[in-house]
Design an enzyme around this catalytic site. Sequence first.
Site, mmCIF file in Angstrom:
data_model
loop_
_atom_site.group_PDB
_atom_site.id
_atom_site.type_symbol
_atom_site.label_atom_id
_atom_site.label_comp_id
_atom_site.label_asym_id
_atom_site.label_seq_id
_atom_site.Cartn_x
_atom_site.Cartn_y
_atom_site.Cartn_z
ATOM 1 N N LYS A 1 30.886 48.010 34.011
ATOM 2 C CA LYS A 1 32.204 47.613 34.725
ATOM 3 C C LYS A 1 33.445 48.072 33.516
ATOM 4 C CE LYS A 1 30.067 46.046 37.919
ATOM 5 N NZ LYS A 1 29.374 47.297 38.682
ATOM 6 N N GLU B 1 40.431 40.172 32.893
ATOM 7 C CA GLU B 1 41.722 40.565 33.826
ATOM 8 C C GLU B 1 42.296 39.595 34.178
ATOM 9 O OE1 GLU B 1 39.287 42.002 37.080
ATOM 10 O OE2 GLU B 1 38.808 43.996 36.468
ATOM 11 N N HIS C 1 29.423 34.988 47.306
ATOM 12 C CA HIS C 1 29.365 36.498 46.893
ATOM 13 C C HIS C 1 28.412 37.190 47.818
ATOM 14 C CE1 HIS C 1 32.360 36.010 43.659
ATOM 15 N NE2 HIS C 1 31.557 35.169 43.137
ATOM 16 N N ARG D 1 25.608 53.288 46.389
ATOM 17 C CA ARG D 1 24.480 53.074 47.575
ATOM 18 C C ARG D 1 25.014 53.233 48.819
ATOM 19 N NH1 ARG D 1 25.816 47.991 45.931
ATOM 20 N NH2 ARG D 1 26.341 46.753 47.579
HETATM 21 C C1 MV4 Z 1 38.066 39.365 40.911
HETATM 22 C C2 MV4 Z 1 38.651 38.526 41.870
HETATM 23 C C3 MV4 Z 1 39.967 38.233 41.369
HETATM 24 N N1 MV4 Z 1 40.704 38.712 40.418
HETATM 25 N N2 MV4 Z 1 38.675 39.849 39.694
HETATM 26 C C4 MV4 Z 1 33.914 39.022 42.844
HETATM 27 C C5 MV4 Z 1 32.523 40.062 42.685
HETATM 28 C C6 MV4 Z 1 33.166 41.272 42.069
HETATM 29 N N3 MV4 Z 1 33.199 42.267 42.967
HETATM 30 C C7 MV4 Z 1 34.514 40.961 41.492
HETATM 31 N N4 MV4 Z 1 34.869 39.876 42.340
HETATM 32 C C8 MV4 Z 1 36.199 39.531 42.175
HETATM 33 N N5 MV4 Z 1 36.944 39.714 41.058
HETATM 34 C C9 MV4 Z 1 40.016 39.441 39.638
HETATM 35 N N6 MV4 Z 1 40.577 39.689 38.506
HETATM 36 C C10 MV4 Z 1 38.145 38.161 42.960
HETATM 37 C C11 MV4 Z 1 36.761 38.461 43.178
HETATM 38 C C12 MV4 Z 1 36.071 38.282 44.441
HETATM 39 C C13 MV4 Z 1 35.673 37.099 44.772
HETATM 40 C C14 MV4 Z 1 36.011 36.044 43.880
HETATM 41 C C15 MV4 Z 1 35.647 34.906 44.213
HETATM 42 C C16 MV4 Z 1 34.800 34.705 45.299
HETATM 43 C C17 MV4 Z 1 34.603 35.787 46.215
HETATM 44 C C18 MV4 Z 1 35.030 37.038 45.755
HETATM 45 C C19 MV4 Z 1 34.810 37.831 46.659
HETATM 46 C C20 MV4 Z 1 35.242 39.033 46.594
HETATM 47 C C21 MV4 Z 1 35.776 39.487 45.263
#
Ligand code: MV4
Length: 508
Positions: free
Chosen positions: A116, A200, A235, A292
Amino acid sequence: MFKKILIANRGEIAVRVIRACRELGITSVAVFSDVDRASLHVRKADEAYHIGPPAAAESYLNFSKILGVAQLSGADAIHPGYGFLAENAKFAEACAEAGVKFIGPTSASMEMMGSKTRARQEMEKAGVPLVPGTARGLESAEQAEEVAARIGYPVMLKAAAGGGGKGMRLVHTREQLKSALEGAQSEALRSFGDGEVYIEKAIVNPRHIEMQVLADEHGNTVYLGERECSIQRRHQKVLEESPSPIVGPDMRRRMGEVAVRVAKAAKYTNAGTVEFLVDQEKSFYFLEMNTRLQVEHPVTELITGLDLVHLQIRIASGEKLPFTQEEVRIRGHAIECRIYAEDPDNNYFPSPGTITLLLAPSGPGIRRDSGMYEGWTVPVDYDPLLAKLIGYGTDRSQAISRLVRALNEYFVGGIKTNISLFRRILGDADFLAGRLDTGYLDRLLKTKLPEAKGEDAEVAAIAAGLFAVLEPAPAVAGGGCSVNGASGAMNGSAASGWRKAARTEALR
Ligand code: MV4
C-alpha cells in the site's frame, strides 16, 4: 485463442468462468479437493482433476499441484478467479515460467499494488488524489505525532502489507497514538511478516466506491463505471450496486479518468478495480487497487452489457479491446446480493450442511451466479458464499422491486442463509434514499426488528406454535410455511426466529 483453460478456483466463480469458456468454445479444466468432488464446478467442467485434501494450502493454493494439472491436462492458460491465488505475484510468475498464460495482470503490477505504501508513492507521482498522510512507513512515534498534528485527528494507521481492512487502527487522540502505532506494527509483523505501518487522515463515515478498469496488452485502458460497495459487514461486502446513487456523469468521468491513470501508472493489463474513499463532500481519494476480477463484477456486466470474463480471456490471448472509451455505455441499474451460508440469528456464523430443498428465483431482470444445488453439502472448509442474486432494471427502483420479488421466491432448505437480511436492507428508508456509508450495515443491525404488537403478536404466537409442532427435528432447520395466508416461503434463519418465538411463547 486458447484451446483449454484451467480454472484454479471453486464455487460460484469457477462455474462462472467455466460458462464463459463454454461460450467461447474453450475446453474447461476444473480442479477440486476431497470435499468438492460433487460440487457444481466439477460437474460443469469438461475435465476435472483431484488436487488433494480440503485445506487450501494442500489444494487451491498449492502451486505445484495446480501447475501439475495444467501440464497433465495440456491447459494453455489458467484463470485464478478471485481469492486463493488471484493476486499472488509469485504464482503469476510460476505460470509464466511453466509456459501457461495467467489470465490477469503481470506479477510486476500485482507487486506494485500489493504494497500500500509503494502504491501510494507511485500514485503520488501520477498525480492521483490520495488521502492526506505518509506514503512511507512511520519511523517513530514522534514522526507519527508530527504528521497526525499536521493532518488532524482522527487518523488511520495502516499496515503497508495489509488491505481489505486487515491491519488498520483508528486513532482519535495524541495520547492513544504511540501505543496504537506499536500495536499496529507488531500486528502487521505477525500477520504479514512486514511491520511497515503508515498513517492517513481518517475519512469519517466514507463511502466505498470502486471503478472497474480494463486494459489490453497494447496500451488501451478504459473504465467501465463504478460500483457502490459501502454496504459491508466486518470488511466483507454484502450488497453492491451500479451506478452509485451519488455518482453523476461528471463525477463518473472524473473518477474514471483517475482510475485509468492509476492503471496506466501500474502498467496494468486485464481486469482490475480501483478503490476510492468518498467523503461527505463527494471528494474522492485513491485507496488501493485490486488486481483481480471481483465477486461483484456482474453488476458492471449488466449495466454495460459487456462480459468481463470473455474480455479477460480475449485480452490474455493478445487481442485488443474491441471498443473505445467513447463506445462504453452505462444503462439501467443493477444490485447484487451475496447469498451466504450464514445464520443471521447466530451472529452470521457459517451454517454448513446439506441443501435439502432449493427453490431458486428467475424471471425478468434476475441473474443468479450460483455454486449450489439441491442435495449438495456446503463444506465448512471455505468461504460460505453460496450464490449471488443480481436484480437489474431500467432504474434503481425497478432493480429493487425485482430483487425483492426474487428474494421472496428464494428458498434454501436444510441450512441457514442471510437471505432475510436483504429483505431488511431493501426495505430500509436510508437504503432506499441512497443514504449509505461504510457504517450503514452496522447501524442497521444495531436497530432491533420491530416487535409484533396486538393482534399481530397473537398471529405470530400461533404461527410460532404451529411451527414448533410442525417443524421437523432441529437438525433440519428451516422449512417453508405459509404465514397468515401469504405463502411466503421462509429460509432457515426465519424459521429459527419462529422457533425461538415459540419457545418464548411457551415460557409465558
Ligand atoms: C480508510 C477509511 C477511512 N479513512 N482509510 C477499509 C479496508 C481498506 N479498503 C481500507 N479501508 C478503509 N480505509 C482512511 N484514511 C475507511 C476504510 C473502509 C472501512 C473502514 C471501516 C469499516 C468498513 C470500511 C469499508 C471500506 C473502507
